[in-house]
Write an enzyme that holds these catalytic residues in place. Structure first.
Site, short mmCIF file in Angstrom:
data_model
loop_
_atom_site.label_atom_id
_atom_site.label_comp_id
_atom_site.label_asym_id
_atom_site.label_seq_id
_atom_site.Cartn_x
_atom_site.Cartn_y
_atom_site.Cartn_z
N GLY A 1 7.01 -29.38 38.29
CA GLY A 1 7.67 -28.10 38.47
C GLY A 1 8.12 -27.59 37.11
O GLY A 1 9.05 -28.14 36.52
N SER B 1 11.37 -29.32 31.39
CA SER B 1 10.15 -29.49 32.20
C SER B 1 8.92 -29.54 31.31
O SER B 1 7.92 -30.20 31.66
CB SER B 1 10.03 -28.37 33.24
N CYS C 1 19.04 -25.00 46.53
CA CYS C 1 17.71 -24.72 45.97
C CYS C 1 16.93 -26.02 45.78
O CYS C 1 15.72 -26.07 46.06
CB CYS C 1 17.84 -23.98 44.65
N CYS D 1 20.21 -18.02 38.62
CA CYS D 1 19.02 -17.28 38.18
C CYS D 1 19.00 -15.85 38.67
O CYS D 1 18.76 -14.92 37.91
CB CYS D 1 17.77 -18.01 38.66
#
Length: 361
Positions: A7, A14, A97, A192
């Protein structure tokens, strides 16, 4: 599984996770999740982040794709976020989330490809009795187990956390040495979908605000609030209260939100009104095999940026009743109480009731 879907957020963490897995011999696929859409282009930096993902994957030499989970995010995360604020509570959408999107629909998507899942979270995976358990990261300052506390045990199967044993400065060094485009990119902060906008302005687009009185603990009116949803327990900034004649000129802070009468209660001084003796969660999610009696000792965090606190826990009808060794300040309904046993995160639950008076388990 030799294939791993990473992801990728467009951040350095990441990016390095994907690089390390590629070096370890895995067939790595980079997957960018698009979780938020707005007609004006969105508050998130999705276009910029996707460009960074493409640049990093090109440098590493792995395929990369974008998938749109905005519908699922809206239904499973954002709707709950609004409902909690409307109810006068302070939710943590990042925890939801992780459970619903990153280790929910994203993990399901990867498994359909016959692949394992990896993310850039700072945490680690262990095993007890054949089941995965969630472990703290080596870098305690960056540890993100708090945000994964509501992830189900099954959701952590076939999951990898390549950064679990690395410090943040090591991660940035790896990114720099390998010329990754995200090496100097700042860590994302906040929520976000709010982005750079003021929280109050964002929330007012979705929930109607109703002005009301601000009173002190004696009931004396000292100001006007702009909607209870904009305030949280312990908040000191943005109250719009000046000095009160005859009172010590100390900063005011929120001690209660009275939804019934639409009144914000504040106080000033040492904050005794915010101290509590314990709490009760609304359900509790244990991660992995747990062989604890109905009452046990461990440590807990009631918010992310908090040191672990000594507690005694009693499980009652699936809820955790947590008694603090020392009174805690501004324990907030809607947030998560997360339990730890040494380096293991046992899981967490939403804070429901907070006990302002001494009690026995």
């Amino acid at each position: 599984m030799k294939t791993v879907v990473v992801g990728m957020s467009g951040g350095v963490d990441s990016s390095v996770a994907a690089l390390l897995l590629k070096r370890a011999g895995y067939d790595v696929i980079g997957l960018f999740m698009h979780n938020w859409e707005e007609e004006d282009g969105g508050a998130c930096t999705a276009a910029e982040d996707w460009a960074d993902v493409r640049a990093v994957c090109g440098k590493i030499g792995i395929p990369h794709y974008s998938v749109n989970f905005s519908k699922e995010y809206g239904e499973r995360v954002f709707a709950h976020f609004l409902h909690e604020y409307e109810a006068g509570r302070t939710p943590n959408p990042d925890v939801l989330c992780n459970r619903e999107i990153k280790f929910g629909v994203f993990r399901d998507y990867a498994l359909k490809l016959g692949a394992a899942v990896a993310t850039g979270h700072y945490c680690d995976i262990g095993e007890v009795g054949g089941e995965p358990v969630l472990l703290k990261a080596h870098d305690q300052n960056k540890d993100q187990t708090y945000f994964l506390c509501d992830t189900k045990t099954e959701q952590l199967r076939d999951v990898m956390f390549p950064l679990g044993k690395l410090a943040k400065d090591e991660v940035r060094k790896i990114a720099t040495e390998n010329g990754l485009a995200t090496s100097g990119k700042k860590d994302s902060t906040g929520i976000c979908f709010i982005g750079e906008r003021k929280f109050r302005a964002f929330l007012s687009e979705y929930l109607p605000a109703k002005e009301g009185k601000i009173v002190d603990v004696s009931g004396r009116e000292i100001g006007t609030h702009y909607g209870l949803m904009y305030y949280t327990l312990g908040q000191r900034r943005g109250l719009g209260i000046g000095g009160v004649r005859g009172e010590a000129q100390e900063r005011w802070y929120v001690v209660e939100k009275n939804l019934k009468d639409n009144v914000l209660v504040v106080s000033c001084g040492e904050g005794e009104e915010l101290l509590s003796y314990g709490l009760k969660t609304e359900g509790f999610n244990f991660i992995g095999k747990v062989n604890y009696p109905d009452m046990f000792r461990c440590t807990a965090k009631m918010r992310y940026r908090q040191g672990e606190q000594g507690v005694t826990v009693k499980m009652v009808d699936g809820n955790a009743v947590i008694k603090f060794d020392e009174r805690q300040r501004a324990v907030t309904p809607g947030q998560y109480a997360v339990l730890y046993d040494d380096d293991r995160c046992l899981g967490g639950g939403v804070i429901g009731e907070v006990y302002a008076q001494p009690f026995e388990l």
